[in-house]
Design a protein around this motif. Structure first.
Motif, short mmCIF file in Angstrom:
data_model
loop_
_atom_site.label_atom_id
_atom_site.label_comp_id
_atom_site.label_asym_id
_atom_site.label_seq_id
_atom_site.Cartn_x
_atom_site.Cartn_y
_atom_site.Cartn_z
N VAL A 113 -25.56 21.81 -14.24
CA VAL A 113 -25.92 23.21 -14.50
C VAL A 113 -26.88 23.67 -13.40
O VAL A 113 -27.89 23.01 -13.15
CB VAL A 113 -26.61 23.37 -15.87
CG1 VAL A 113 -26.93 24.84 -16.14
CG2 VAL A 113 -25.74 22.81 -16.99
N GLN A 115 -28.94 27.13 -12.16
CA GLN A 115 -29.33 28.52 -12.41
C GLN A 115 -29.32 29.29 -11.09
O GLN A 115 -29.77 28.79 -10.06
CB GLN A 115 -30.73 28.57 -13.02
CG GLN A 115 -31.25 29.97 -13.30
CD GLN A 115 -32.71 29.98 -13.72
OE1 GLN A 115 -33.38 28.95 -13.63
NE2 GLN A 115 -33.19 31.11 -14.17
N VAL A 222 -25.85 31.21 -14.83
CA VAL A 222 -25.82 29.82 -14.43
C VAL A 222 -24.40 29.45 -14.02
O VAL A 222 -23.43 30.09 -14.44
CB VAL A 222 -26.28 28.87 -15.56
CG1 VAL A 222 -27.72 29.13 -15.93
CG2 VAL A 222 -25.37 29.00 -16.77
N VAL A 224 -21.74 26.16 -14.03
CA VAL A 224 -21.54 24.90 -14.74
C VAL A 224 -20.34 24.16 -14.14
O VAL A 224 -19.33 24.78 -13.79
CB VAL A 224 -21.29 25.14 -16.24
CG1 VAL A 224 -21.12 23.80 -16.97
CG2 VAL A 224 -22.42 25.93 -16.86
N ALA A 246 -21.84 25.54 -26.23
CA ALA A 246 -23.10 25.85 -25.54
C ALA A 246 -22.87 26.09 -24.05
O ALA A 246 -23.61 26.84 -23.43
CB ALA A 246 -24.10 24.71 -25.74
N LEU A 247 -21.84 25.45 -23.49
CA LEU A 247 -21.56 25.63 -22.07
C LEU A 247 -21.14 27.06 -21.76
O LEU A 247 -21.17 27.50 -20.62
CB LEU A 247 -20.46 24.67 -21.61
CG LEU A 247 -20.82 23.18 -21.68
CD1 LEU A 247 -19.65 22.34 -21.19
CD2 LEU A 247 -22.07 22.87 -20.89
N HIS A 250 -25.06 31.04 -21.52
CA HIS A 250 -25.98 30.82 -20.42
C HIS A 250 -27.44 30.75 -20.88
O HIS A 250 -28.23 29.98 -20.34
CB HIS A 250 -25.80 31.92 -19.37
CG HIS A 250 -24.51 31.80 -18.63
ND1 HIS A 250 -24.19 32.59 -17.53
CD2 HIS A 250 -23.45 30.98 -18.81
CE1 HIS A 250 -22.99 32.25 -17.09
NE2 HIS A 250 -22.52 31.29 -17.84
N LEU A 253 -28.13 27.25 -22.04
CA LEU A 253 -28.25 26.31 -20.92
C LEU A 253 -29.58 26.46 -20.19
O LEU A 253 -30.19 25.48 -19.77
CB LEU A 253 -27.09 26.51 -19.96
CG LEU A 253 -25.70 26.14 -20.52
CD1 LEU A 253 -24.62 26.49 -19.52
CD2 LEU A 253 -25.64 24.67 -20.88
N LEU A 256 -32.16 24.75 -22.11
CA LEU A 256 -32.08 23.31 -21.91
C LEU A 256 -32.78 22.88 -20.63
O LEU A 256 -33.52 21.89 -20.61
CB LEU A 256 -30.61 22.87 -21.85
CG LEU A 256 -29.88 22.56 -23.15
CD1 LEU A 256 -28.45 22.17 -22.85
CD2 LEU A 256 -30.58 21.46 -23.93
N VAL A 284 -31.37 15.62 -20.73
CA VAL A 284 -31.32 16.63 -19.67
C VAL A 284 -32.27 16.20 -18.56
O VAL A 284 -33.46 15.94 -18.81
CB VAL A 284 -31.71 18.03 -20.19
CG1 VAL A 284 -31.66 19.05 -19.05
CG2 VAL A 284 -30.80 18.46 -21.33
N SER A 286 -33.71 17.57 -15.01
CA SER A 286 -33.75 18.83 -14.27
C SER A 286 -34.87 18.86 -13.25
O SER A 286 -35.80 18.06 -13.29
CB SER A 286 -33.91 20.01 -15.24
OG SER A 286 -35.11 19.88 -15.98
N VAL A 302 -26.65 17.56 -17.82
CA VAL A 302 -26.67 17.26 -19.25
C VAL A 302 -25.70 16.11 -19.46
O VAL A 302 -24.54 16.17 -19.03
CB VAL A 302 -26.21 18.47 -20.08
CG1 VAL A 302 -26.25 18.13 -21.57
CG2 VAL A 302 -27.07 19.69 -19.79
#
Length: 330
Positions: A113, A115, A222, A224, A246-247, A250, A253, A256, A284, A286, A302
């Protein structure tokens, strides 16, 4: 604990004491290892999925493993070269995001993912005004995120070259280096400082630039990639539907990914540590990215709690740093 995590990640099977002794040459008997595992289980670091099975790490066990990592595993020369050559070919910010998300999913074999750069955190790098005719001006807004906005401004009166130069200098002096929210107010405030003959054109240009600075449509966008990787993990069999849903959201995500800093630090949220109960079987990893030390957006992966944390953390950090470098040089 490290041996249990490494074996469970690599074999996908609960880990027994005999296997630990044989694989890691611990120099003690399986009975000794069983006693140590009993203590770890009592303290909540490992658990037995069913009777007569070996043990698997819990969220608490994975957290201990991640926290005890002395450093993020460095990428190999070949890996760094591959990342650099793939990302350096990007032609604009959108291309950077799309390339980054594909690269991250390929490196980690997880769901990636990324952003899009957040406008509200960006600063103004430069404003250029280009005369298309005596009554038409192209206003170009260049942000620290690498984003470029272009607007054509129609003027009611002709604008001479020296007046355009004065307007350009005044606008850049007022907004360069300012966060976008401050710049939107500053660009309109300079109009009264202009010469009377330039004020009408200045007001028109300022209004268009202020509107461009207030366009926050990308703040919740975002990209994906790698959803097909879900099929690799049995842990997601009973939870795959909410994750797939959930994907498509946005905002979910972005929640997350959470808040991150662009200082090379990688954030790891394991299982129930995350903000959403439906992702309790996932982790997750990130990091923030942006020019200099400023995080203007986040990227990450994720995946199941049973993942290669050292390798995943290295990949996330490396991609974040390369994207930051690209934006810094834009």
């Amino acid at each position: 604990m490290r041996a249990i995590v490494e074996d469970y990640v690599s074999t996908e099977e609960p880990v027994g004491s005999k296997a630990l002794v044989e694989r890691h040459q611990l120099g003690v008997s399986p009975a000794t290892v069983r006693n140590d595992m009993a203590v770890l289980e009592e303290e909540g670091f490992i658990a037995q999925p069913h009777t007569s099975a070996g043990r698997v790490p819990t969220d608490k066990g994975y957290r201990l493993f991640v926290d005890k990592l002395t450093a993020v595993k460095p990428m190999s020369v070949a890996e760094r070269r591959a990342i650099s050559s793939f990302l350096d070919g990007a032609v604009d910010v959108d291309d950077v995001v799309q390339r980054s998300v594909r690269l991250l999913s390929q490196l980690t074999r997880q769901i990636a993912v990324v952003q899009y750069p957040t406008l509200s955190r960006s600063t103004v790098r430069h404003v250029e005004l280009v005369a298309l005719s005596t009554t038409r001006v192209l206003a170009v807004l260049i942000l620290s995120s690498g984003r470029v906005e272009q607007r054509v401004v129609e003027l009611e009166e002709a604008l001479a070259d020296d007046e355009l130069f004065e307007l350009r200098a005044g606008i850049n002096g007022a907004v360069t280096g300012k966060v976008i929210a401050e710049a939107a107010g500053a660009v309109t405030a300079i109009v009264e400082d202009l010469r009377p003959g330039t004020q009408m054109a200045g007001a028109a240009v300022a209004a268009v630039l202020a509107e461009a600075m207030s366009d926050h449509r990308s703040d919740e966008r975002v990209a994906v990639s790698g959803a097909a990787n879900l099929s690799r993990f049995g842990e997601f069999d009973t939870n795959i539907r909410p994750i797939l849903e959930a994907l498509e959201e946005h905002v979910v995500l972005l929640k997350l990914l959470g808040e991150t800093e662009a200082d090379g630090m990688v954030t790891v949220r394991i299982g129930h540590e995350g903000p959403l109960p439906r992702f309790s079987s996932s982790s997750v990893v990130s990091a923030g990215y942006g020019p200099g030390d400023t995080a203007i957006a986040s990227l990450g992966i994720v995946g199941p709690t049973r993942m290669d944390y050292p390798g995943t953390m290295a990949s996330v950090r490396a991609v974040a740093r390369y994207v930051s470098r690209i934006l810094d040089e834009a």
